[in-house]
Design a protein around this motif. Sequence first.
Motif, PDB file in Angstrom:
ATOM      1  N   GLU A 142      40.025  30.828  47.941  1.00  0.00           N
ATOM      2  CA  GLU A 142      40.235  32.075  48.677  1.00  0.00           C
ATOM      3  C   GLU A 142      39.048  32.443  49.559  1.00  0.00           C
ATOM      4  OE1 GLU A 142      43.053  35.124  47.296  1.00  0.00           O
ATOM      5  OE2 GLU A 142      41.201  36.065  46.568  1.00  0.00           O
ATOM      6  N   SER A 161      43.743  30.494  50.679  1.00  0.00           N
ATOM      7  CA  SER A 161      44.195  31.876  50.704  1.00  0.00           C
ATOM      8  C   SER A 161      43.241  32.692  51.566  1.00  0.00           C
ATOM      9  CB  SER A 161      44.224  32.439  49.276  1.00  0.00           C
ATOM     10  OG  SER A 161      44.389  33.833  49.281  1.00  0.00           O
ATOM     11  N   LEU A 186      42.445  36.501  52.683  1.00  0.00           N
ATOM     12  CA  LEU A 186      42.700  37.924  52.482  1.00  0.00           C
ATOM     13  C   LEU A 186      42.614  38.650  53.815  1.00  0.00           C
ATOM     14  CD1 LEU A 186      41.190  38.723  49.053  1.00  0.00           C
ATOM     15  CD2 LEU A 186      43.014  40.058  50.088  1.00  0.00           C
ATOM     16  N   LYS A 239      47.155  36.331  52.130  1.00  0.00           N
ATOM     17  CA  LYS A 239      46.968  37.172  50.928  1.00  0.00           C
ATOM     18  C   LYS A 239      46.852  38.628  51.376  1.00  0.00           C
ATOM     19  CE  LYS A 239      45.814  37.552  46.417  1.00  0.00           C
ATOM     20  NZ  LYS A 239      44.481  37.095  45.948  1.00  0.00           N
ATOM     21  N   LEU A 279      52.467  36.350  49.822  1.00  0.00           N
ATOM     22  CA  LEU A 279      52.349  36.885  48.473  1.00  0.00           C
ATOM     23  C   LEU A 279      53.263  38.089  48.307  1.00  0.00           C
ATOM     24  CD1 LEU A 279      50.654  36.998  45.749  1.00  0.00           C
ATOM     25  CD2 LEU A 279      49.244  38.708  46.925  1.00  0.00           C
ATOM     26  N   GLU A 302      45.737  33.203  38.224  1.00  0.00           N
ATOM     27  CA  GLU A 302      44.908  33.829  39.251  1.00  0.00           C
ATOM     28  C   GLU A 302      43.788  34.673  38.641  1.00  0.00           C
ATOM     29  OE1 GLU A 302      48.906  34.586  41.993  1.00  0.00           O
ATOM     30  OE2 GLU A 302      47.563  36.249  41.521  1.00  0.00           O
TER      31      GLU A 302
END
Length: 258
Positions: free
Chosen positions: A52, A85, A87, A114, A135, A215
């Motif tokens: 991430e 991923s 964000l 994300k 997501l 996660e």
Amino acid sequence: MTTILDKILIEKEKEVAVLKESYQPSRDGEQVKRPSLYDVFMQSDRMNIIAEIKRASPSKGIINADVNPPEQAKQYESYGAGLISVLTDEPFFKGTMADLQAVHAAVQVPLLNKDFIIDEIQIDRAKDYGASVILLIAAALPKERLQALYTYATERGLDVLFEVHDEEEMQVAKDIGANIIGINNRNLKTFEVDLAITERLAKLVDTDKTLVISESGFQTTDDVERIKKSGIRGILVGETMMRSKNLEQTFGELRVSL
């Protein structure tokens, strides 16, 4: 009591209202053809890593403010990340859609937007900016809305990582027909982390047919070996990756044999 998730969703409502006024989906999107997240993870003989990119979080504050998303993503890909991923929530995680767009141009692996998705227009935008996975968080919406958004995303050719936190939400995932389920070890109300959540909930699903991803909370090889016993084929790692001084070593420690 108002939780962090409640606060985030209030901001998302505002964001979606602006999007509906200002954003026109292209209906093209995703120029790079990426492999199926489900197929890649189910066929792998090593623990799959969702690496991430996040600058900050509500629980930890600033994690890595100076990260260069495309360069970070290239390193993740080179060391064996199965999914990256990104964000994109700005108020709470300091991410942007531009981060996703830049990573999209830099790597070939599956790419997760994300974010806290509550409306179809966010799914359109995710695809336009290069995501191949979105997501959905069971705790965020009623079952009917989750079903509608799940169907909308899959019909647009996107994989859906459906995130659950407890037994009731796992049942929702099963009812909806989710084939990729993320078990979040972080309580979204308290933000405490406990790997036992994965161990408990994974028993409720057939891990031979459903891709189950654990996660949050992974720092050591022992952490991964522990949850591997529950039939987990992927882990999402954020803070550990963002703070790592040696990504090659970190990946080596976490990508245990399955």
